[in-house]
Enzyme design. Structure first.
Site, PDB file in Angstrom:
ATOM      1  N   ASN A   1     -21.203  -6.831 -18.644  1.00 26.73           N
ATOM      2  CA  ASN A   1     -20.435  -6.590 -19.864  1.00 26.73           C
ATOM      3  C   ASN A   1     -19.179  -5.745 -19.604  1.00 26.73           C
ATOM      4  OD1 ASN A   1     -20.169  -6.729 -22.798  1.00 26.73           O
ATOM      5  ND2 ASN A   1     -20.564  -4.524 -22.722  1.00 26.73           N
ATOM      6  N   THR A   2     -19.326  -4.735 -18.766  1.00 35.34           N
ATOM      7  CA  THR A   2     -18.174  -3.872 -18.440  1.00 35.34           C
ATOM      8  C   THR A   2     -17.116  -4.655 -17.670  1.00 35.34           C
ATOM      9  OG1 THR A   2     -19.617  -1.951 -18.412  1.00 35.34           O
ATOM     10  CG2 THR A   2     -17.523  -1.729 -17.240  1.00 35.34           C
TER      11      THR A   2
ATOM     12  N   ASP B   1       0.835  -1.203   0.000  1.00 33.43           N
ATOM     13  CA  ASP B   1       0.000   0.000   0.000  1.00 33.43           C
ATOM     14  C   ASP B   1       0.866   1.247   0.000  1.00 33.43           C
ATOM     15  OD1 ASP B   1      -2.395  -1.472  -0.032  1.00 33.43           O
ATOM     16  OD2 ASP B   1      -2.285  -1.785   2.129  1.00 33.43           O
TER      17      ASP B   1
ATOM     18  N   LYS C   1       0.608  -7.746  -3.203  1.00 36.50           N
ATOM     19  CA  LYS C   1      -0.725  -7.235  -3.548  1.00 36.50           C
ATOM     20  C   LYS C   1      -0.595  -5.786  -3.973  1.00 36.50           C
ATOM     21  CE  LYS C   1      -4.124  -6.111  -0.407  1.00 36.50           C
ATOM     22  NZ  LYS C   1      -4.809  -4.864  -0.784  1.00 36.50           N
TER      23      LYS C   1
ATOM     24  N   ASP D   1      -5.598  -6.124  -6.632  1.00 39.14           N
ATOM     25  CA  ASP D   1      -6.778  -5.979  -5.769  1.00 39.14           C
ATOM     26  C   ASP D   1      -7.560  -4.726  -6.172  1.00 39.14           C
ATOM     27  OD1 ASP D   1      -8.518  -5.920  -3.592  1.00 39.14           O
ATOM     28  OD2 ASP D   1      -7.000  -5.221  -2.175  1.00 39.14           O
ATOM     29  N   LEU D   2      -8.360  -4.844  -7.232  1.00 42.77           N
ATOM     30  CA  LEU D   2      -9.110  -3.671  -7.719  1.00 42.77           C
ATOM     31  C   LEU D   2     -10.613  -3.789  -7.457  1.00 42.77           C
ATOM     32  CD1 LEU D   2      -7.248  -2.979 -11.108  1.00 42.77           C
ATOM     33  CD2 LEU D   2      -6.829  -1.972  -8.852  1.00 42.77           C
ATOM     34  N   LYS D   3     -11.054  -4.928  -6.963  1.00 44.38           N
ATOM     35  CA  LYS D   3     -12.444  -5.120  -6.505  1.00 44.38           C
ATOM     36  C   LYS D   3     -13.483  -4.599  -7.506  1.00 44.38           C
ATOM     37  CE  LYS D   3     -11.342  -4.802  -1.546  1.00 44.38           C
ATOM     38  NZ  LYS D   3      -9.960  -4.292  -1.546  1.00 44.38           N
ATOM     39  N   LEU D   4     -13.530  -5.199  -8.681  1.00 44.30           N
ATOM     40  CA  LEU D   4     -14.466  -4.716  -9.711  1.00 44.30           C
ATOM     41  C   LEU D   4     -15.931  -4.954  -9.322  1.00 44.30           C
ATOM     42  CD1 LEU D   4     -11.728  -4.800 -11.247  1.00 44.30           C
ATOM     43  CD2 LEU D   4     -13.028  -5.363 -13.298  1.00 44.30           C
ATOM     44  N   HIS D   5     -16.792  -4.021  -9.705  1.00 42.72           N
ATOM     45  CA  HIS D   5     -18.228  -4.124  -9.425  1.00 42.72           C
ATOM     46  C   HIS D   5     -18.950  -3.212 -10.422  1.00 42.72           C
ATOM     47  CE1 HIS D   5     -21.628  -3.958  -6.140  1.00 42.72           C
ATOM     48  NE2 HIS D   5     -22.077  -4.334  -7.321  1.00 42.72           N
ATOM     49  N   ASP D   6     -19.525  -3.818 -11.483  1.00 38.06           N
ATOM     50  CA  ASP D   6     -20.205  -3.012 -12.495  1.00 38.06           C
ATOM     51  C   ASP D   6     -21.147  -3.944 -13.265  1.00 38.06           C
ATOM     52  OD1 ASP D   6     -20.818  -0.982 -14.457  1.00 38.06           O
ATOM     53  OD2 ASP D   6     -18.879  -0.069 -14.040  1.00 38.06           O
ATOM     54  N   ILE D   7     -21.711  -3.497 -14.368  1.00 37.01           N
ATOM     55  CA  ILE D   7     -22.590  -4.385 -15.123  1.00 37.01           C
ATOM     56  C   ILE D   7     -21.734  -5.491 -15.753  1.00 37.01           C
ATOM     57  CG2 ILE D   7     -24.366  -2.640 -15.565  1.00 37.01           C
ATOM     58  CD1 ILE D   7     -23.207  -2.383 -18.431  1.00 37.01           C
TER      59      ILE D   7
ATOM     60  N   ARG E   1      -1.804 -10.070  12.377  1.00 35.04           N
ATOM     61  CA  ARG E   1      -0.862  -9.318  13.223  1.00 35.04           C
ATOM     62  C   ARG E   1      -0.013 -10.294  14.025  1.00 35.04           C
ATOM     63  NH1 ARG E   1      -2.137  -6.076  10.196  1.00 35.04           N
ATOM     64  NH2 ARG E   1      -2.965  -3.978  10.514  1.00 35.04           N
TER      65      ARG E   1
ATOM     66  N   THR F   1     -14.922  -6.027   5.513  1.00 35.57           N
ATOM     67  CA  THR F   1     -14.830  -6.134   6.976  1.00 35.57           C
ATOM     68  C   THR F   1     -15.113  -4.792   7.660  1.00 35.57           C
ATOM     69  OG1 THR F   1     -12.441  -6.007   6.652  1.00 35.57           O
ATOM     70  CG2 THR F   1     -13.343  -8.160   7.196  1.00 35.57           C
TER      71      THR F   1
ATOM     72  N   ARG G   1       0.997  -3.527   6.964  1.00 34.91           N
ATOM     73  CA  ARG G   1       1.849  -2.761   7.868  1.00 34.91           C
ATOM     74  C   ARG G   1       2.772  -3.559   8.787  1.00 34.91           C
ATOM     75  NH1 ARG G   1      -3.238   0.697   9.348  1.00 34.91           N
ATOM     76  NH2 ARG G   1      -4.068  -1.360   8.769  1.00 34.91           N
TER      77      ARG G   1
HETATM   78  O1  C5P Z   1      -1.703  -3.088   6.880  1.00 34.65           O
HETATM   79  P1  C5P Z   1      -2.668  -4.232   6.974  1.00 34.65           P
HETATM   80  O2  C5P Z   1      -2.005  -5.565   7.314  1.00 34.65           O
HETATM   81  O3  C5P Z   1      -3.849  -3.930   7.848  1.00 34.65           O
HETATM   82  O4  C5P Z   1      -3.189  -4.377   5.459  1.00 34.65           O
HETATM   83  C1  C5P Z   1      -4.228  -5.256   5.112  1.00 34.65           C
HETATM   84  C2  C5P Z   1      -4.496  -5.143   3.641  1.00 34.65           C
HETATM   85  O5  C5P Z   1      -5.619  -5.945   3.331  1.00 34.65           O
HETATM   86  C3  C5P Z   1      -4.836  -3.736   3.170  1.00 34.65           C
HETATM   87  O6  C5P Z   1      -4.352  -3.614   1.822  1.00 34.65           O
HETATM   88  C4  C5P Z   1      -6.342  -3.711   3.208  1.00 34.65           C
HETATM   89  O7  C5P Z   1      -6.884  -2.814   2.259  1.00 34.65           O
HETATM   90  C5  C5P Z   1      -6.669  -5.142   2.806  1.00 34.65           C
HETATM   91  N1  C5P Z   1      -7.985  -5.623   3.226  1.00 34.65           N
HETATM   92  C6  C5P Z   1      -8.394  -5.646   4.549  1.00 34.65           C
HETATM   93  N2  C5P Z   1      -9.646  -6.113   4.867  1.00 34.65           N
HETATM   94  C7  C5P Z   1     -10.477  -6.545   3.903  1.00 34.65           C
HETATM   95  C8  C5P Z   1     -10.073  -6.529   2.560  1.00 34.65           C
HETATM   96  C9  C5P Z   1      -8.809  -6.049   2.257  1.00 34.65           C
HETATM   97  O8  C5P Z   1      -7.639  -5.273   5.449  1.00 34.65           O
HETATM   98  N3  C5P Z   1     -11.648  -7.027   4.223  1.00 34.65           N
END
Ligand code: C5P
Length: 232
Positions: free
Chosen positions: A67-68, A10, A32, A59-65, A181, A119, A211
């Site tokens: 065909n698009t 990120d 990612k 990780d671009l999470k597409l959501h559209d019609i 974590r 989440t 992170r």
């Molecule tokens: O820094 P951290 O470990 O929290 O990063 C988690 C990554 O996972 C981030 O890129 C965040 O956008 C992604 N993510 C998330 N929860 C989701 C979907 C994606 O934390 N439900």
């Protein structure tokens, strides 16, 4: 399918991501690339990171019609990424169209996984803003089953949901889990977290770690610690 640690890169510029990736002189991590980096740098960042020998989850999470989404997935497939995703809320028809678009002429395609409920959305917000009355756990499982029935390979979910998803959708249905974590680490803004070792025990296939690795004093050591706990 192999378990792996995916580093959430990120960053908001190519320069920052390359400074980070240059530290990894041994094993090349699966990375990612999310909206921030992709929108900052465009498709060239995907090609450049791929050229350096990394596997890529776009990780671009597409959501559209449908065909698009189909046409956009065809473009992303040409970038030769290893994994990409969409929102299951786009419906089964959209997910089927995505698979069609993603599939190359030789029949191969990147893995395609679905986001169920983000989440960041809790049950109360889902009821209030989306007018969805079912318990959130049922919604997540229903979306996962829809994704499976549409031919997708798996879902992004909390590590806490991974076991349940495998029960409902089969062991071969992939779970990609953020919210990881170290036991002695800072949880930041994540609410429900697990250690890499716990995520392994519960059956996650891929953990997405941002992170705890990117902000670590020694990112390579933090990555190797994740691999040691989750994969080895
Ligand atoms: O820094 P951290 O470990 O929290 O990063 C988690 C990554 O996972 C981030 O890129 C965040 O956008 C992604 N993510 C998330 N929860 C989701 C979907 C994606 O934390 N439900």
């Amino acid at each position: 399918m192999g378990k792996d640690v995916i580093i959430a890169c990120d960053f908001d510029s190519a320069e920052k991501v390359f400074t980070f990736l240059d530290k990894f002189t041994g094993r090349k991590p699966f990375v990612k690339i999310g909206m921030e980096l992709y929108y900052a740098e465009g498709p060239s960042i995907v090609k450049e990171i791929k050229k350096r020998g990394h596997k890529i989850f776009l990780d671009l999470k597409l959501h559209d019609i449908p065909n698009t989404v189909k046409k956009s997935m065809a473009v992303l497939s040409r970038l030769d990424v290893d994994m990409t995703n969409l929102h299951a809320a786009g419906t089964g028809r959209m997910m089927e169209a995505a698979i069609e678009g993603l599939t190359r002429e030789d029949g191969t395609r990147p893995m395609l996984i679905a986001v169920t409920q983000l989440t960041s959305t809790d049950e109360e917000t889902m009821k209030k803003d989306l007018l969805i009355d079912a318990p959130i756990a049922d919604v997540v499982m229903h979306y996962a089953e829809n994704a499976k029935n549409s031919g997708l390979d798996g879902v992004v979910c909390s590590p806490l949901e991974a076991g349940k998803v495998h029960e409902r959708c089969g062991e071969g249905f992939v779970t990609v889990t953020p919210g990881v974590r170290f036991a002695d680490g800072d949880i930041g803004d994540q609410k429900r977290v697990m250690t890499p070792a716990e995520a392994k025990k519960i059956g996650s296939d891929y953990i997405v770690v941002g992170r705890p690795i990117t902000a670590a004093e020694d990112p390579v050591a933090a990555y190797e610690r994740c691999v040691a706990e989750f994969v080895d």
